[in-house]
Design an enzyme around this catalytic site. Sequence first.
Site, short mmCIF file in Angstrom:
data_model
loop_
_atom_site.label_atom_id
_atom_site.label_comp_id
_atom_site.label_asym_id
_atom_site.label_seq_id
_atom_site.Cartn_x
_atom_site.Cartn_y
_atom_site.Cartn_z
N ASN A 162 0.86 -1.18 0.00
CA ASN A 162 0.00 0.00 0.00
C ASN A 162 0.89 1.23 0.00
O ASN A 162 1.37 1.68 1.05
CB ASN A 162 -0.91 -0.01 1.22
CG ASN A 162 -1.90 -1.16 1.16
OD1 ASN A 162 -2.89 -1.09 0.45
ND2 ASN A 162 -1.59 -2.23 1.87
N GLU A 163 1.14 1.73 -1.19
CA GLU A 163 2.08 2.83 -1.37
C GLU A 163 1.41 4.16 -1.02
O GLU A 163 0.19 4.22 -0.84
CB GLU A 163 2.55 2.86 -2.83
CG GLU A 163 3.31 1.61 -3.27
CD GLU A 163 4.73 1.52 -2.70
OE1 GLU A 163 5.06 2.24 -1.74
OE2 GLU A 163 5.51 0.70 -3.22
N PRO A 164 2.20 5.25 -0.92
CA PRO A 164 1.62 6.57 -0.66
C PRO A 164 0.43 6.84 -1.57
O PRO A 164 0.48 6.53 -2.77
CB PRO A 164 2.78 7.52 -0.94
CG PRO A 164 4.00 6.71 -0.60
CD PRO A 164 3.67 5.31 -1.00
#
Length: 639
Positions: A162-164
């Site tokens: 879950n990236e930025p």
Amino acid sequence: MPRLNLLEETRYEKLPVSVFPDPQKASLAVAQRIAELIREKQSKGETAVLGLATGATPVKVYAELVRMHREDGLSFKNVVTFNLDEYYPMQPDAIQSYWFFMRDNLFNHIDIDPDNINIPDGTLAPEDIQAYCLEYERKISSYGGLDLQILGIGRTGHIGFNEPGSAPNSGTRLVTLDDLTRRDASFDFGGKENVPTKAITMGIGTIFKAREIILMAWNQKKAEIVKKAVEGEMSSDVPATFLQLSNNVEFVLDADAASELTRYDTPWLVKDCLWDEQLIKKAVIWLATTLDKPILKLTEDDYNNHGMAQLATERGPVYNINIHIFNKVQHTITGWPGGKPKADDSQRPERAEPALKRTIIFSPHPDDDVISMGGTFIRLCDQGHDVHVAYQTSGNTAVWDEEVLRFTEFAIDFNKTQGLDSGDLEKQYEDMRVFMQGKKPNQPDTEEIRRIKGLIRKGEAIAGARYAGVADANIHFQDLPFYDRVKVSKNVDFEDDIVQTMELLNKVKPHQVFAAGDFADPHGTHKVCFDVILAALLRLKETEEWVADCWLWLYRGAWHEFAIHEIEMAVPLSPQEVERKRMAIFKHQSQKDLPVFPGDDMREFWVRAEDRNRDTAQAYDQLGLAEYEAMEAFVRWRF
Ligand code: F6R
């Protein structure tokens, strides 16, 4: 169940944090918690539902679980697992796949029912992914949800993948990987261009539903993002900050990963401190840097307004503290890294005697010596010390394939001009070309290619060391075996490396050892190289008298520098010396322009080195000390 620590010193921390001295102890505690859960469920005839992570962080946890299975009879028969994520696309038998990782580190060694293992499928057709992800969520729910989810944290602040930008209520889905995440994975894939751009990951919402969440982080590399996750404002820029909303989360850190939390980094802001010399130095330098003032201009008010009233009261007047610290920093500066002969050495970083020292500089890769301490290296030679240099690994990983062809072509042509036969060599050359054309990402090179790559770097290292002024007989190539062994398996024993290093040390019997203390280097080689030297010295200490008189100095490599308050020896470089150092680095032609694994920093190594050495000199200048062109910094390791 984790508790929020209500102590004053943790008042900046927005979730519960446990700190352990090292990753080993922390991993044992997490493994213990997992085992407890499994046994508790077993005793009730229930299933334990675990959410698992991959990556470097949980490796020791899995190793301990395997040990518990083998030695303590811990059974995984009642365990169902759901992994966080998988690259997309990805075949389960690829060495970079999370399937491979989980089998290699855990599943192959325990008695889990293979039907109970769930890892997102990287082989799906794009149109099938959405339904698959919904089914993954449904399956987790069908077991009553996750009992315990373990997590690592990426340097982007990602949990799972879950990236930025990820939403707090996101579910399992296909995502695009952040550039930094792909760079971090580039070593495993043999170049960033081979790292998949996408992954299937559980969402933050999925993770959140777990009844217990443990996020682990080790190493200095993670300190900055850990501080943001623990103390920062909640934001999708750092997805791990969403964990601040959970009542069931705990961060388990080692001391290095925790080192930037306020209670460790600037403890005077949150509690009364025991003011030892080192803490006073750190605080005064911090105050001067924060206020952008020279040390000798700091006032009572400055101390009082920045959490340092206790220090001012206990040790004041503050002007005396300022002078004391100013002198301390002043005494770290020396143009005599091997000690100044016949001088009073009571306030100098190195001993005056013996006037001429035997010195050995260990260089993990063939160019760390000149990049990190080239100026000091040259000075030690100029000042007549018996300087040895030991190249610990061949560094063959960081040479482009084209270079191998170029050098082999040279050898073949050279033979021709000498009327020599190159039959075997020409055959090898053809084989190498074929191999290189069909080479898969991150496929280990053949022994032949590795040997030639090592030789290319060997030649460069000799040129650099000779330029610095070392006698040929004092140039040692250790070619430590671990370096090629870790390319095949992560479970490597370092005994051969230690024994080899002991032999070299015992031959040289140095008064000074310089070693790379760059533990955040992206590939881990520096840390292993340091551990090998330390283990060798500690063993030799048992039997060899010379070790009692041997000082170990750490330098830092191409990745980052010591903090100013840590520096115990600062060797100033004149503008001419900066140029000589640059020339020594230039001898490493295979690393110029664009090295194979540049890490985060796209500047060339000589530029990074010069910038860093100038920054150190500038920092000294800003504290009110003399203004030098550049400075190389060292810290002494007392063993
Ligand atoms: C792994 C995962 C990632 C890693 C993170 C840290 O399944 O989802 O979030 O936990 O990238 O990686 P390491 O542990 O290699 O530093």
